[in-house]
Design an enzyme around this catalytic site. Structure first.
Site, mmCIF file in Angstrom:
data_model
loop_
_atom_site.group_PDB
_atom_site.id
_atom_site.type_symbol
_atom_site.label_atom_id
_atom_site.label_comp_id
_atom_site.label_asym_id
_atom_site.label_seq_id
_atom_site.Cartn_x
_atom_site.Cartn_y
_atom_site.Cartn_z
ATOM 1 N N ASP A 13 0.850 -1.202 0.000
ATOM 2 C CA ASP A 13 0.000 0.000 0.000
ATOM 3 C C ASP A 13 0.882 1.247 0.000
ATOM 4 O O ASP A 13 2.065 1.210 -0.359
ATOM 5 C CB ASP A 13 -0.955 -0.065 1.217
ATOM 6 N N ASP A 14 0.318 2.352 0.423
ATOM 7 C CA ASP A 14 0.981 3.657 0.465
ATOM 8 C C ASP A 14 2.336 3.560 1.181
ATOM 9 O O ASP A 14 2.519 2.736 2.068
ATOM 10 C CB ASP A 14 0.046 4.607 1.240
ATOM 11 N N ARG A 68 -5.956 16.458 3.014
ATOM 12 C CA ARG A 68 -4.901 15.494 3.367
ATOM 13 C C ARG A 68 -3.547 15.958 2.799
ATOM 14 O O ARG A 68 -2.801 15.171 2.228
ATOM 15 C CB ARG A 68 -5.234 14.094 2.855
ATOM 16 N N LYS A 104 -4.144 -0.901 -6.817
ATOM 17 C CA LYS A 104 -5.172 -0.255 -5.990
ATOM 18 C C LYS A 104 -5.094 1.235 -6.311
ATOM 19 O O LYS A 104 -4.120 1.904 -5.964
ATOM 20 C CB LYS A 104 -4.890 -0.519 -4.503
ATOM 21 N N ASP A 141 -6.216 4.843 -5.759
ATOM 22 C CA ASP A 141 -6.852 5.590 -4.669
ATOM 23 C C ASP A 141 -7.096 7.040 -5.071
ATOM 24 O O ASP A 141 -6.515 7.551 -6.038
ATOM 25 C CB ASP A 141 -5.922 5.528 -3.437
ATOM 26 N N MET A 142 -7.948 7.722 -4.330
ATOM 27 C CA MET A 142 -8.206 9.161 -4.509
ATOM 28 C C MET A 142 -8.622 9.697 -3.148
ATOM 29 O O MET A 142 -9.735 9.429 -2.710
ATOM 30 C CB MET A 142 -9.323 9.360 -5.519
ATOM 31 N N ASP A 172 -12.761 2.488 4.660
ATOM 32 C CA ASP A 172 -11.586 2.349 5.528
ATOM 33 C C ASP A 172 -11.988 1.799 6.890
ATOM 34 O O ASP A 172 -11.138 1.497 7.717
ATOM 35 C CB ASP A 172 -10.900 3.712 5.718
HETATM 36 C C1 GLA Z 1 -6.849 5.608 1.814
HETATM 37 C C2 GLA Z 1 -7.280 4.179 1.572
HETATM 38 C C3 GLA Z 1 -6.566 3.262 2.522
HETATM 39 C C4 GLA Z 1 -5.079 3.410 2.363
HETATM 40 C C5 GLA Z 1 -4.679 4.867 2.546
HETATM 41 C C6 GLA Z 1 -3.216 5.079 2.211
HETATM 42 O O1 GLA Z 1 -7.310 6.076 3.027
HETATM 43 O O2 GLA Z 1 -8.662 4.060 1.686
HETATM 44 O O3 GLA Z 1 -6.953 1.931 2.317
HETATM 45 O O4 GLA Z 1 -4.705 2.963 1.090
HETATM 46 O O5 GLA Z 1 -5.441 5.733 1.732
HETATM 47 O O6 GLA Z 1 -2.818 6.388 2.378
#
Ligand code: GLA
Length: 725
Positions: free
Chosen positions: A360-361, A437, A470, A472-473, A542
């Site tokens: 992930d991030d 953010r 994945k 994201d936004m 989330d």
């Molecule tokens: C969002 C996504 C999470 C995760 C974070 C990472 O909030 O919904 O699942 O990927 O970003 O910064």
């Protein structure tokens, strides 16, 4: 298209044209839709939408359609139009409003021609209208699918040239009209971050309810899905329901209007707020689909119809038989990803039976927190000194696919990209650039930005064996300006951002057909039929607290198939709610969609790992039924302290039942669940206990289950023992 024969008999097909009554009949699996031209060809009148009737009866309604007359109104303004261009004495919500180059602001159109395009699975009827004096054509589309009750409707606007540009001020996709009834109940989905897809209902009285997003994306706040049932009469498995949903991932609006004369109509599409689109000579604009369906089997019937349509006709082709089990370490380590901890987690994940391992991030330059890095999509050498490839090789060697998180539409002001291209974000001159953010939104409407995003992701995918993205936004659009475009049409960014987003995903899918995509926007901020036609799955929220999830997942299932609903099992106490519930309960909640693991499995005890391995193995046995079967919501988590759901394969051979108890009271442990949708007279065996039950017993007596204490849960897998007699 079948036409009426000389003697008035119908040649049956799915799209029928009755020339004598000048009406079209769409015959679907269990429903019929009918509309026709008025005298003068200047408006298209809705006639019928409901349970299946034969085509003769449908066109008889066209013949009998009466017009009412009321002072201060015109027959056109009062009529039940399929698509209403603003003009004449129309005062309710129109579908289309334009301004021509000479300042004329109303449309007067007339019917021109129609046709049908057939494919193996669908038929698309189109009807073209032309403005009587200006070069604008409007083509209305109706697409139906064999074996379904879904109608996809959209419109195409075309400036055929000769009179300068046409400014489009409002361009909705379709207008839906349930039949006249005493009063309707509107059901819809609302929410917020970590509380998506909550179910709301309102009894309609004269006036408008506007469901919308002005945020540049679908939104957590309202989802573009709705249902109407007369007199609040529909139940979970009975009653008539008309439902509609938009295939659009940008700002949208659905206007549900009840006129003072008691007519309900519902027009929807791209939001016209702050919107203008200049259609130059020779240009055309295809509007997104507004999809509708009818069911007389209550909300359950509506959901199953939506699910089947999504699985069979909407989701990207070719579908995998089942969605894989995924691991993601976001909740476990957040931005602190590195080669060492990801390797360790990958080993554990593989032992559990996970099939996709997602980083992930946090994997890219300067991304130690959310203040920096977005936009600079190069691997952080501190965290991954050898790049991502050694990890990917290990993940692949462990038998898993590798996935990666990206947020391509965004930039942190603290990034090389922003320092090089401060003009690449949405902004107005002399105005603040509001950060959400700590990030700004890239102006994806710009072709150079679109191409940069596409090429950057293409490089990432070409240099690594990435098989899952994945996407994201994590904030919505603000200050949607494009100062350099002032001469042209800056308000079109609302549309072009989304069209270019779609273009990039489509292009990446074309170049890298083995990559699956997940749509995420801070959880469930971008879940809609538009994005679902180009991603395999979505991240609904989330919020991973199992109890909260039951409510989010229930709302989700009203509109969208469990196949696309990614659900993780995470650690307790839950990071958000601080609630602690048993691992089995967390698994049973997550197994009711597409299963993922999101806990810090490096810290799970050997017993927990063993338990998890068992659940994942069991999930693999039942996932096809869950992801591809028919869902019956047996007990809503909104009512009482027990929730339950049942899934049946389409051939009726397997049944999976989940029951979740949240808080036991009065020492009552026995729950009896009357099952649904079991065909014929058959015997079912419980795959775990071996007990057998007849379908009559399961349906009319009910499956006995035992729940002890708080947060107990149970899954039953029933397999048909003999064919239906
Ligand atoms: C969002 C996504 C999470 C995760 C974070 C990472 O909030 O919904 O699942 O990927 O970003 O910064």
């Amino acid at each position: 298209m079948a036409e009426v024969g000389k003697n008035g008999e119908y040649v049956l097909g799915e799209v029928i044209y009755d020339a004598s009554n000048r009406c079209w009949v769409l015959q679907m699996e269990a429903s019929t839709y009918c509309f026709g031209l008025n005298h003068g060809d200047s408006s298209l009148q809705h006639i019928y939408w409901g349970p299946y009737i034969d085509s003769i009866a449908a066109s008889e309604m066209a013949y009998l359609a009466e017009s009412i007359s009321i002072p201060f109104e015109s027959p056109t303004g009062l009529s039940r139009e399929e698509y209403a261009p603003w003009g004449e004495m129309r005062y309710s919500e129109p579908s289309l409003k334009v301004e021509y180059a000479d300042g004329t602001r109303v449309i007067e159109w007339t019917f021109e021609e129609h046709g049908v395009v057939r494919s193996e699975v669908s038929q698309t009827l189109w009807l073209r209208f032309r403005d009587r004096a200006y070069p604008l054509t409007v083509t209305l589309y109706y697409r139906i699918f064999t074996g379904h009750d879904v109608i996809e409707r959209w419109a195409r606007l075309e400036n055929t040239g000769g009179s300068g540009p046409v400014t489009i001020e409002q361009a909705l996709s379709a207008d839906w009209r349930p039949p006249r009834r005493e009063r309707y109940r509107l059901t819809y989905l609302y929410g917020q971050h970590v509380k998506e897809m909550q179910i709301a209902a309102a009894i309609l009285s004269p006036g408008k309810i506007v469901l919308e997003s002005r945020r540049g994306a679908t939104s957590h706040q309202f989802n573009p899905w709705m249902a109407l049932d007369p007199d609040a009469s529909a139940l979970e498995e009975s009653g008539e329901v008309w439902s509609a949903a938009l295939a659009w991932s940008g700002s949208w609006k659905i206007v549900v209007e009840t006129t003072t004369y008691g007519d309900v109509h519902c027009t929807g599409g791209v939001n016209d707020f702050d919107f203008q689109y200049r259609l130059d000579e020779g240009a055309r604009l295809d509007l997104p689909a507004f999809v509708g369906l009818y069911s007389n089997q209550g909300f359950g019937g509506v959901s199953r119809s939506w699910h089947a349509y999504q699985r069979e006709h909407l989701l990207p082709e070719p579908p995998e038989a089942v969605r894989p089990v995924l691991y993601n370490s976001w909740e476990a380590v957040a931005f602190d990803v590195n080669e060492r901890n990801q390797m360790e987690l990958a080993e554990k994940a593989a032992e559990l039976g996970t099939e996709v391992f997602v980083v992930d991030d946090g994997w890219f330059d300067a991304r130690d927190h959310d203040y920096a890095g977005l936009g600079d999509w190069t691997v952080d050498p501190k965290k991954f000194p050898h790049g991502l490839n050694p990890l990917i090789t290990r993940v692949n060697a462990l038998g898993m696919r590798f996935g990666l998180w990206v947020e391509p539409e965004m930039v942190n002001p603290d990034s090389k990209l922003y320092r090089a291209h401060p003009d690449w974000v949405y902004h107005f001159r002399q105005r603040s650039r509001t950060e959400g953010r700590n990030q700004l939104v890239l102006n994806l409407a710009r072709e150079d930005v679109r191409d940069w995003v596409c090429e950057t992701l293409d490089t990432l995918l070409s240099e690594h064996n990435i098989e899952f993205i994945k996407w994201d936004m994590n904030r919505y659009v603000s200050e949607p300006g494009w100062p350099d475009d002032a001469e042209r049409n800056p308000e079109r960014v609302w549309l072009d951002h989304v069209r270019n987003l779609y273009w990039i995903i489509d292009e990446l899918r074309r170049r890298h057909p083995h990559v699956a995509f997940e749509s995420c926007a801070g959880g469930g901020g971008r879940v809609d039929l538009g994005i679902l036609s180009r991603v395999e799955q979505v991240w609904p929220s989330d919020n991973t607290d199992a109890l909260d999830r039951l409510l989010i997942q229930e709302g989700f299932s009203y509109a969208y198939t469990p196949r696309v609903m990614m659900c993780w099992v995470t650690d307790c106490p839950n990071f958000l709610t601080k609630r602690t519930v048993p691992l089995s309960y967390r698994f049973h909640v997550a197994m009711s969609g597409s299963l993922g693991i999101g806990g810090d499995i490096a810290r799970w005890t050997p017993q927990e790992l063993e338990e998890a391995r068992g659940f994942i193995a069991r999930y693999k046995q039942v996932r096809s039924t869950i992801q591809n079967g028919l869902l019956y919501r047996l007990h809503s988590p909104r009512k009482g302290h027990v929730a339950a759901a049942q899934y049946v394969t389409r051939d009726g051979s397997e049944v999976v039942v989940f029951v979740w108890g949240h808080s036991q009271q009065f020492g009552e442990t026995q729950v009896t669940l009357a099952l649904n949708g079991l065909k014929g007279d058959a015997l079912f065996a419980d795959a775990i206990s071996g007990s057998t039950y007849s379908s009559a017993y399961l349906t009319h007596h009910g499956l006995p289950m035992n729940l002890v204490g708080d947060f107990d849960s149970c899954m039953v897998h029933l397999i048909r023992q003999m064919p239906a007699r």
